[in-house]
Write an enzyme that holds these catalytic residues in place. Structure first.
Site, PDB file in Angstrom:
ATOM      1  N   ARG A 116       0.802  -1.223   0.000  1.00 51.63           N
ATOM      2  CA  ARG A 116       0.000   0.000   0.000  1.00 51.63           C
ATOM      3  C   ARG A 116       0.840   1.281   0.000  1.00 51.63           C
ATOM      4  NH1 ARG A 116      -5.346   0.398   3.430  1.00 51.63           N
ATOM      5  NH2 ARG A 116      -5.600   1.977   1.805  1.00 51.63           N
ATOM      6  N   HIS A 176      -7.896  -1.382  12.584  1.00 46.42           N
ATOM      7  CA  HIS A 176      -7.840   0.081  12.509  1.00 46.42           C
ATOM      8  C   HIS A 176      -8.846   0.616  13.535  1.00 46.42           C
ATOM      9  CE1 HIS A 176      -6.396   0.573   8.045  1.00 46.42           C
ATOM     10  NE2 HIS A 176      -5.432   0.938   8.869  1.00 46.42           N
ATOM     11  N   CYS A 232     -13.975   3.678   5.740  1.00 45.17           N
ATOM     12  CA  CYS A 232     -12.687   3.435   5.073  1.00 45.17           C
ATOM     13  C   CYS A 232     -12.643   4.105   3.694  1.00 45.17           C
ATOM     14  CB  CYS A 232     -12.452   1.943   4.867  1.00 45.17           C
ATOM     15  SG  CYS A 232     -12.393   0.993   6.372  1.00 45.17           S
TER      16      CYS A 232
HETATM   17  N1  ARG Z   1      -7.484  -3.795   2.798  1.00 45.52           N
HETATM   18  C1  ARG Z   1      -7.260  -2.565   3.483  1.00 45.52           C
HETATM   19  C2  ARG Z   1      -6.175  -2.735   4.523  1.00 45.52           C
HETATM   20  O1  ARG Z   1      -6.150  -3.751   5.173  1.00 45.52           O
HETATM   21  C3  ARG Z   1      -8.530  -2.091   4.116  1.00 45.52           C
HETATM   22  C4  ARG Z   1      -8.409  -0.711   4.703  1.00 45.52           C
HETATM   23  C5  ARG Z   1      -9.606  -0.315   5.468  1.00 45.52           C
HETATM   24  N2  ARG Z   1      -9.544   1.038   5.831  1.00 45.52           N
HETATM   25  C6  ARG Z   1      -9.897   1.535   7.027  1.00 45.52           C
HETATM   26  N3  ARG Z   1      -9.895   2.821   7.178  1.00 45.52           N
HETATM   27  N4  ARG Z   1     -10.171   0.753   8.048  1.00 45.52           N
HETATM   28  O2  ARG Z   1      -5.335  -1.879   4.710  1.00 45.52           O
END
Ligand code: ARG
Length: 273
Positions: A95, A169, A267
């Protein structure tokens, strides 16, 4: 009571899920062998944007980039308070390139971007409540980043320890119902936090709405509130009912395709304050 809740017009930053997919697994929700229906994802996302606009909110978009399937999760790329942009440094190498594209958008929009020195995933873990920043650590964002954010914003940053990998998160375990400085209030799932952090939340928010594990597992805590309307997963029906009892107006929006990546409404939504 419902009539006393006043919405405030928001400015949101989002990113179309044109390249959305589950190609790697960086949280327990992600299974690369499960197929994502990109057309359905697009449809669900467009509905969310339409609903924001029909409720009077402004929506800006960042151009999606091929090869960055999680870029749709705009909340993770920065946290903006008082027009100050605190950028991101992702935990997962997959990411990391997303930050550059969001930083570019902010610079073109006339903002300076602060690049954090340690891992920090934007509003995923740093949540502005109207009084201070609640900050999660344990899975992604580091405590060093919390200190850096406090220095940058000049607002108190309150560190909270996340303990359940499904709620990796902070924005999967807590959301702000009301961010007015005097009426600030939150909803959270206590068991997602360490005992000490639970106590901190109970002291700061004695009137908080408490959520169950089921509310959290249905992405009910990954919601967005404008102070009156709560944009919430329809799967979190029980929580929506309790919020209605508290005078809020739940607006169900289904982002089920995104749950496969561990994400939901919040998200996909970053707020520019
Ligand atoms: N697949 C992403 C990750 O794991 C999902 C992010 C979700 N975003 C959030 N703000 N909780 O990073």
């Amino acid at each position: 009571m419902t009539d006393t809740r006043v919405p405030r017009r928001r400015r949101f930053l989002v990113c179309e899920p044109r390249h959305f997919a589950v190609q790697y697994a960086i949280n327990p929700w992600m299974h690369p062998d499960v197929r994502v229906d990109v057309d359905l994802a697009q449809e669900q996302w467009q509905t969310l944007i339409g609903v924001y606009r029909s409720h009077g909110h402004a929506v800006d978009t960042v151009e999606p980039v091929a090869g960055l399937p999680d870029m749709v999760f705009a909340a993770n790329s920065a946290v903006v308070v008082d027009g100050r942009v605190f950028g991101s440094l992702f935990h997962a190498p997959e990411r990391r390139p997303e930050s550059l594209h969001y930083d570019t958008w902010f610079k073109q929009a006339g903002y300076d971007v602060h690049r954090p020195e340690s891992v920090c995933e934007g509003e995923g873990d740093l949540v502005w409540t109207g009084r201070h920043v609640l900050a999660g650590h344990g899975f992604r964002t580091t405590r060093e980043a919390h200190r850096e954010a406090q220095e940058f914003f000049g607002h108190p940053v309150i560190s909270l320890s996340l303990v359940d990998p499904y709620f990796y998160h902070l924005d999967t375990a807590l959301f702000v119902l009301d961010d007015s400085a005097d009426g600030s209030n939150v909803v959270y799932y206590p068991e997602a936090f360490s005992p000490g952090s639970r106590e901190v939340l109970a002291r700061l928010y004695p009137d908080a709405v408490l959520a169950t594990r089921e509310d959290a597992m249905t992405f009910g805590l990954n919601s967005v509130s404008d102070g009156r309307h709560v944009f919430i997963a329809p799967q979190a029906e029980a929580l929506a009912g309790r919020l209605a009892d508290h005078g809020y107006a739940p607006v169900p929006v289904d982002l089920s395709e995104f749950h496969k990546a561990g994400g939901g409404i919040k998200c996909c939504t970053q707020e520019i304050r």
